[in-house]
Every structure is written in C-alpha cells, then in structure tokens.
Design a protein around this motif. Structure first.
Motif, short mmCIF file in Angstrom:
data_model
loop_
_atom_site.label_atom_id
_atom_site.label_comp_id
_atom_site.label_asym_id
_atom_site.label_seq_id
_atom_site.Cartn_x
_atom_site.Cartn_y
_atom_site.Cartn_z
N THR A 3 0.85 -1.19 0.00
CA THR A 3 0.00 0.00 0.00
C THR A 3 0.88 1.23 0.00
OG1 THR A 3 -1.50 -1.27 1.36
CG2 THR A 3 -1.96 1.07 1.16
N LYS A 4 0.54 2.18 -0.88
CA LYS A 4 1.34 3.39 -1.01
C LYS A 4 1.18 4.27 0.22
CE LYS A 4 2.47 6.56 -4.72
NZ LYS A 4 2.35 7.83 -4.01
N ARG A 5 2.30 4.79 0.69
CA ARG A 5 2.23 5.69 1.84
C ARG A 5 1.86 7.09 1.38
NH1 ARG A 5 4.37 2.94 6.14
NH2 ARG A 5 5.44 1.06 5.47
N ARG A 106 -1.91 8.48 14.80
CA ARG A 106 -2.33 7.20 14.23
C ARG A 106 -3.85 7.05 14.25
NH1 ARG A 106 -0.10 4.09 17.78
NH2 ARG A 106 2.00 4.67 17.18
N ARG A 146 4.69 8.74 8.78
CA ARG A 146 5.47 7.96 7.80
C ARG A 146 5.19 6.47 7.89
NH1 ARG A 146 11.17 10.85 8.07
NH2 ARG A 146 10.97 12.12 6.19
N GLU A 147 4.91 6.02 9.09
CA GLU A 147 4.67 4.58 9.28
C GLU A 147 3.27 4.17 8.84
OE1 GLU A 147 5.50 4.18 13.43
OE2 GLU A 147 7.67 4.18 13.10
N ALA A 149 0.02 3.67 6.46
CA ALA A 149 -0.40 3.48 5.07
C ALA A 149 -1.88 3.13 5.14
CB ALA A 149 0.40 2.37 4.41
#
Ligand code: AR6
Length: 175
Positions: A3-5, A106, A146-147, A149
């Motif tokens: 999966t693209k971030r 998150r 960044r973590e 996705a």
C-alpha cells in the motif's frame, strides 16, 4: 501488493483556512472547546461542530474523549468534510507520554481513512497549551505519519502556525 504511503507536505498558516477532506483538531477531553487550534476551529466552523461534540458527550463519551483517541464530527462551515478531534497528552518532564502523542496521529488517520478521506491536515498536536517541545513533537508526528499506510489517504499536510514550528517539522522531514 504494497500500500502506497501518503505524501507529507508542510504549510505555514492557519489550519482553519485549509481545504482538506479532514481537518484534525487538537482538542481536550471535554470536547467542548478551548483555546488555540480548538478555539479557532469552533469559531470558524460555527455552532454545528459544538452541537456534534455535545451529542458525542451524551452518547459515547460521557466521561470525555480519552487522551490519544480520535473522533469525527461535521466540519460545519470549514472547507472540509469532517473535523477529527483528538486529545494530545500534556507534556511531562518526568513521564514519557510519547506513545500517547503518536496515538493521536495514528488514531486520527485511522478515523479519517474509515471516513474515506484522501487528504488530512494536522496541527502540531500538544505543542501549544499542552507544552510539548516542538523538536520532539515534530519528530513524533513525522515518524508516526510515515509509518502509516491507510488508503484512500494520499496526502497528509502539517499546518504550522509560525516559522519556528515550520522549521522543526522541516528538519524532522529531512532527517
Ligand atoms: N492553525 C494552526 N496551528 C495553530 C493554530 C491555528 N489556527 N492556532 C494555534 N496553532 P494548541 P495543544 C498551533 O494550544 O497544545 C486548547 O485549549 C500552536 O502554535 O492549539 O494540543 C484545547 O482545548 C501549537 O504549535 O493545542 C486543549 O485544552 C499547536 O497549534 C489544549 O489547547 C497546538 O497548540 C490543547 O493543547
């Protein structure tokens, strides 16, 4: 399949002027408004947001929204589909609360993705009234995003209110 971030962008400015599917609010656990970003969002977004927050207090969050969690409401008159309210931790010299700050980013992204958001704009959570040092707050924010996705989110924008905050996020992003 990977999966693209999301792409991370930085903007110097006022989050209430942003156009984004989701605007994240640095709220407090009462969900009933306050100063800083929270005050600005309720002022510019209008009474519909407060009414939605009151309804959440009456239904799911009688004791308030716990630190590190996130919940969505209407965005009222703001240029967004939803406001996601999250409660950052108050900075502590003696206790490491960074997991709670990461959780704000998150959980907000998780809620935004469940709502089908493509673009999400964040303020620098906890770095105002709640006293979190900007360098550390920026590092945690960038690392956590960044973590993540979480489709269909393609862009995460940090909206920084002054040059100092912008510089810290810029440094965290290029580190
Ligand atoms: N747009 C973008 N960033 C802003 C704006 C704005 N309009 N206004 C302030 N900032 P804060 P916290 C920056 O205090 O630390 C409230 O009373 C600000 O310079 O809004 O999480 C709530 O009700 C700082 O870098 O949120 C809570 O009680 C960052 O946004 C408490 O404050 C966060 O500052 C939450 O404190």
């Amino acid at each position: 399949m990977t999966t693209k971030r999301p792409t991370i962008t930085l903007v110097l400015g006022d989050i209430t002027e942003q156009h984004s599917d989701v605007l994240v609010n640095a709220a407090n656990s009462s969900l009933l408004g306050g100063g800083g970003v929270d005050g600005a969002i309720h002022r510019r977004g209008g009474p519909e947001i407060l009414a939605a927050c009151r309804a959440l207090r009456g239904s799911h969050y009688g004791k308030g929204l716990p630190t590190g969690q996130a919940v969505a409401t209407t965005a009222g008159r703001l240029h967004a589909q939803h406001v996601v309210h999250t409660v950052g931790p108050v900075w502590s010299r003696t206790q490491d609360r960074s997991a709670l700050l990461a959780s704000c980013y998150r959980e907000s992204l998780r809620v935004a993705s469940e709502l089908g958001a493509r673009t999400v704009a964040f303020p620098a959570i906890s770095t105002g009234v709640y006293g979190w040092p900007l360098d550390d707050g920026a590092r945690i924010a960038v690392r956590t995003v960044r973590e993540a996705a979480l489709p269909p989110i393609t862009e995460v924008r940090f909206v920084l209110f002054d040059e100092e905050a912008y510089a810290h996020f810029d440094r965290a992003l290029t580190a």
